[in-house]
Write an enzyme that holds these catalytic residues in place. Sequence first.
Site: not given
Length: 633
Positions: A100, A296
Site C-alpha cells: 500500500d 495508490d
Amino acid sequence: MSSFLFFLFFFFVVGINLITINSSPAKNDQRPLILPLHLSSLDSTVHRQADVRRRHLQQSKRPEKPNAHMRLYDDLLSNGYYTTRLFIGTPPQQFALIVDTGSTVTYVPCSNCQQCGNHQDPRFQPERSSTYQSLKCNPDCTCDSDRKLCIYDRRYAEMSSSSGVLGEDIVSFGNESELVPQRAVFGCENVETGDLYTQRADGIMGLGRGEISIVDQLVDKGVISNSFSLCYGGMDVGGGAMVLGAITSPPDMVFSRSDPMRSPYYNIELKEIRVAGTPLKLNPKIFDERHGTVLDSGTTYAYLPRQAFAAFKDAIIKAIPSLKRIHGPDPNYEDICFSGAGRDVIELSKKFPEVDMVFSNGQKILLSPENYLFRHTKVSGAYCLGIFENADPSTLLGGIVVRNTLVTYDREDGKIGFWKTNCSELSRRLQVPSAPDPSPLDTHKTSVETAPTLAPDVLPSNVLPGAFQIGFITFDMSISMNNSDIRPNFTELAAFIAHELEIHDSQVHLLNLSSKGSNYFVKLGIFPADSANGISDTIALNIILHLREDQMQFPEKFGSYQLLRWNVEPQIKQQTWWRQHIVAVAFGIVFTVLLTVSIIGVWSFWRKRREEIKSYKPVGAIVPEQELLPLQS
C-alpha cells in the site's frame, strides 16, 4: 485568536487527508480507498523537505546497493488488493501484507489483540521472537495513556481503522532478496475495524512517505536506494513482483514528475485523457485540483472528478456501439457494464478502445481494456467500467490502472515511471541468482516461504521418505467452480499453478480429469525442466510445502480447490543406449537373419530350378551322335 488558529489548522489537516468516495464500485471492492488520515506534526512539510535533501546527499555518495525482490500474490477481482510475504522476528513468522503506497506504517495483528479478525496467518507472537523490542515512550512518538509505550492509530476513508503499539524486530524479505534481514519498526495491532477486520490479508505493508514507512526506514539505514517498484499481474492472472531499491529503468519507460512537497502521497502530473485517440474536452486543471492525481496501490479501482468521469464514460459508450449495456453484478450499485465482448482478454482490444493518459511533459501511458475494466461476475463475456466518479475533486488511480505495468517510484529524483510488460513473467525474471546460500529448514514452523537465513536446503525426512533423486510429483485436487455454467480453462490453470509454484509452465501437465456438476477432479503432474534429469531437492520441497500448506490462491474464476493427495516418484535411472534399445536391436538382428536366410533360400531354389529346366529333354528328341575316339593300342 488562538482558538481561531486551532480550528483553522484542524480543518486544514482534515481537508488535506480525507478524500471521500461517493461512487458505485462493485461489491467485491473490499478496500475502495486507502489513504492515511494522519500527519505527524505541524511542521511535517519542513521535515519532508529536510529528508529529501538529506537522502539526496546520501545517495550521491554511496555505491550501488542491493535490492529486495519480492513476489506479489492475489488479484484485484477476488481480493481487491495485492499482497506480499514479509517475515518478522527470530525465528521468522510469516505474514501476507497488502502492498500500500497510501499507508506509512507496516502492521500485523498481535497475539494479544483485543479485536482482530481471522486472517491468513497466525497472529504475531512477540514472546516467541528473541529479537523483539517494544518502543518505549519518547518525545518523537505518540505515547499510550500510561506514557510507557509508543502507539500508532490509522483511520482510513472507507471507515476502517488499525491501532496498536509500535515495536522493533528483524524483518526478512524472502528467498529472492539480495537484501539481508534488517531491524525495522512496525505496528503490533490491538484493534482493527471495518474491512481491515474482515479481509483475508494479515495487515498492511506501508510504502508511503513517512518516518516509519518500511521504505523510509531502509533508505535511512542506507541499505537500499531511495526507490521501489511494483508490477501487478493482469486480468484473471494476478500476482506480480515488487522490488525495494533501485532498478535499471527500461529505455522506453515513460515518467511523470512526482512532487513530494505537495502532499504525503505519490502524485503524478496528469494533463489529459484520450479515448480512441480523441482527447476528452476538459480543462487540464481538473486533474490538478486539491491533492492532484494520486497513485495508490492499496486502492482497487480509479476515481475521477465528476466532470472528468462523465466525459470518460460517454466517450467509452460512444466507442462501443456494438456492445449491449447491461446491469451490474450487484443491484445495490449502478455499475456501467457491457455484454458481448467474449471471454478472451487478449481479444478485448478489438471491442474496447485504447485510453491514453498524457502527462504534463508530453509523455503518455497506454491503458489497455484490462486497465479500466473488470469482469462481470454473473454474465459470461461481460465487463464493467473500473473507473468511477469521485465526489472529491481529486483524481485517484488505483491498482486496476497499472495492471501489467511496471511502476517505478523514483523518490530520489522525484518522478514515477511506467512501462507496459507482462508482470507475471517479470516476477520470474527478477529472481536473484546471487542470493545467499540457504540454511536448513526448521520443519516445525508454519512458514512456507522462508527468510533468506532459513531457506530450505535439504528435504526433511517427514516430507519425502527415503533418499532418492526425485523424478516427478503428482497431485490430485478437487476444484469447485462458483459458476456451474463456466468450464475452467485447464491450460490456463496449469500455467497459473506453475506460476504459484515458481516453475516453468511446460513442467505442469494435466494427467487426468473428471467432473460432476460444478466440481472437477484433476490429476496434475510436475516434471523436470527440459534440460534436467530430475527435480532438485530445494525445488521439490518448495512445491510440496506450497501444496501441503494450501498456499496457492486461485483467481476468482477458478473458484476454490482442495488438495486430495500428492505423491513423489523417484527418478528413473538413465540407461545406456544399448539397454534402452535392446528389444529393438534384438528384433532387428532376428529380422535381418530371417531375411537373409529367406533371400538365400529363394536364390538357391531359383538357381536349382533354372538348372533343371536347362537339362530337360523332350521324349523322342534326336540326340547327336558322339564322336568316338580311336582306341590307342
